[in-house]
Enzyme design. Structure first.
Site, short mmCIF file in Angstrom:
data_model
loop_
_atom_site.label_atom_id
_atom_site.label_comp_id
_atom_site.label_asym_id
_atom_site.label_seq_id
_atom_site.Cartn_x
_atom_site.Cartn_y
_atom_site.Cartn_z
N GLY A 11 -2.16 10.74 20.14
CA GLY A 11 -1.92 9.48 20.86
C GLY A 11 -0.45 9.10 20.81
O GLY A 11 0.23 9.36 19.82
N ARG A 72 -3.78 15.90 23.98
CA ARG A 72 -4.70 16.48 23.01
C ARG A 72 -5.10 17.82 23.61
O ARG A 72 -5.50 17.88 24.77
CB ARG A 72 -5.91 15.57 22.81
N ASP A 103 -2.62 12.81 11.98
CA ASP A 103 -3.11 13.83 11.04
C ASP A 103 -3.74 15.03 11.76
O ASP A 103 -3.68 16.15 11.26
CB ASP A 103 -4.08 13.22 10.02
N THR A 126 1.65 7.28 14.78
CA THR A 126 0.33 6.71 15.09
C THR A 126 0.38 5.21 14.83
O THR A 126 0.99 4.78 13.84
CB THR A 126 -0.80 7.38 14.26
N ASP A 128 -1.96 3.28 13.89
CA ASP A 128 -2.96 2.76 12.95
C ASP A 128 -2.49 2.59 11.50
O ASP A 128 -3.14 1.91 10.72
CB ASP A 128 -4.20 3.67 12.94
N ASP A 130 -2.64 4.61 9.04
CA ASP A 130 -3.69 4.98 8.10
C ASP A 130 -3.48 6.37 7.49
O ASP A 130 -4.42 7.04 7.12
CB ASP A 130 -5.06 4.91 8.79
N ARG A 172 -10.36 2.13 14.90
CA ARG A 172 -11.73 2.64 14.79
C ARG A 172 -12.11 2.87 13.34
O ARG A 172 -13.20 2.58 12.91
CB ARG A 172 -11.88 3.96 15.56
#
Ligand code: ATP
Length: 322
Positions: A11, A72, A103, A126, A128, A130, A172
């Site tokens: 992304g 992707r 990741d 990213t 997020d 995370d 998510r």
């Protein structure tokens, strides 16, 4: 190291361009030739290599998205696809590669390293935040600022109509966007995948807090276990019909926009460090920033993680939203 390649994968996130710029300019400073690979691993397979010079990355530090595009790639999951990618890297005489992605992109690089000796170093791109191995990923700071700006606007209309707004944000598997943006906007509640959502408790709090405030904002991370903003809003409406409830899904605006100053600085530091890591002979590591210092984390450890949320932060969230 005479020639390196850089590409973005997975992304997109704001700050990727600042990172690309830093990779290109650092390499040029060290007399290393640089090429960009378009469209992530797909471009590596389909030979979409373009040469980059200092000028080709001028005026991109302030732009969201990625000038190298991203994708992707299904084909990179196959041995045949990876063989084509290796052949193209060898054809272009690439000595090292910088991959900017999440990741999944690092897992792909790790798989590739078992089949091709060209070293890869990663920068975490990213929104997020995370990933293990860095305090902040490229894109996160901009994403939370985008959410704060959007929710401030929602607050104006919520306030004028005494409405209860459920705002769904990305996340998510991780609620870090919801958590920090929620603190930033003074949300009445923040619902995240890391915590069990207790609807009864939320309803009780909304019931008792009804007279205190005219408008209310609840931030919901998309992966929250109670089923997302629409489902939660419907259940609350059934039980507390006196609330005028609305739902807003922020969606892809969270990925776009000009990177914040902090983002540009972090992304530049990571891109700069990635080239120097390749020059030092590092491979299969993700560059991160931990406690303000550059760090290296092996790709196998730079995975998504369900972070245990800082209990002090959570206690503060509950107190400040009274
Ligand atoms: P984001 O965090 O935005 O999702 P990401 O880098 O995790 O970014 P993914 O779609 O998971 O995004 O991975 C990017 C690409 O990396 C995949 O499309 C695929 O081409 C490659 N990849 C991921 N895992 C593997 C794997 N196990 N083997 C080979 N390639 C992989």
């Amino acid at each position: 190291m005479k020639k390196i390649a850089v590409f973005t994968s997975g992304g997109d996130s704001p700050g990727m361009n600042a990172c690309i710029r830093a990779v290109v300019r650092t390499a040029i400073y060290h007399n290393i030739e640089v090429v960009g690979i378009m469209h992530g691993y797909d471009g590596m397979i389909n030979d979409e290599f373009i040469s980059l010079d200092a000028k080709s990355v001028a005026n991109i530090i302030n732009r969201g998205g990625t000038i190298l595009k991203t994708a992707r790639s299904k084909e990179f999951f196959t041995v045949e696809g990876r063989k084509k990618a290796a052949a193209n890297l060898q054809k272009h005489k690439i000595d090292g590669v910088v991959v900017i992605g999440g990741d999944g992109s690092f897992k792909g690089a790790l798989q590739f390293s078992a089949e091709c000796p060209i070293p890869f170093v990663g920068c975490p791109g990213t929104i997020d935040n995370d990933l293990i191995g860095t305090d902040f990923t490229i894109g996160y700071d901009t994403a939370i600022n985008t959410v704060v700006e959007a929710v401030d606007k929602i607050r104006d209309t919520a306030e004028s109509h005494d409405r209860l707004f459920f705002v769904e944000v990305m996340g998510r598997d991780a609620g870090l966007i919801a958590l920090r943006a929620g603190i930033g906007v003074g949300a009445e509640a923040i619902l995240m995948p890391e915590t069990k959502t207790d609807l009864e408790d939320l309803i009780k709090r909304l019931e008792s807090g009804r007279k205190n405030k005219s408008s209310k904002i609840i931030l919901v991370a998309e992966g929250d276990d109670a089923g997302g903003a629409f489902v939660i809003a419907e259940q609350v409406k059934k039980r507390l019909p006196f609330y005028d409830t609305r739902v807003t899904i922020l969606g892809h605006i969270q990925r776009g926009g000009n990177p914040t100053a902090m983002e540009r600085v972090n992304a530049s530091r990571m891109g700069f460090a990635a080239v120097e890591a390749l020059m030092k002979g590092e491979k299969n590591v993700m560059i991160g920033i931990v406690d303000k210092q550059i760090s290296y984390t092996p790709f196998e450890n730079a995975v998504k993680h369900i972070q245990e949320l800082n209990p002090d932060l959570m206690r503060m969230v509950n107190i400040l939203s009274l």
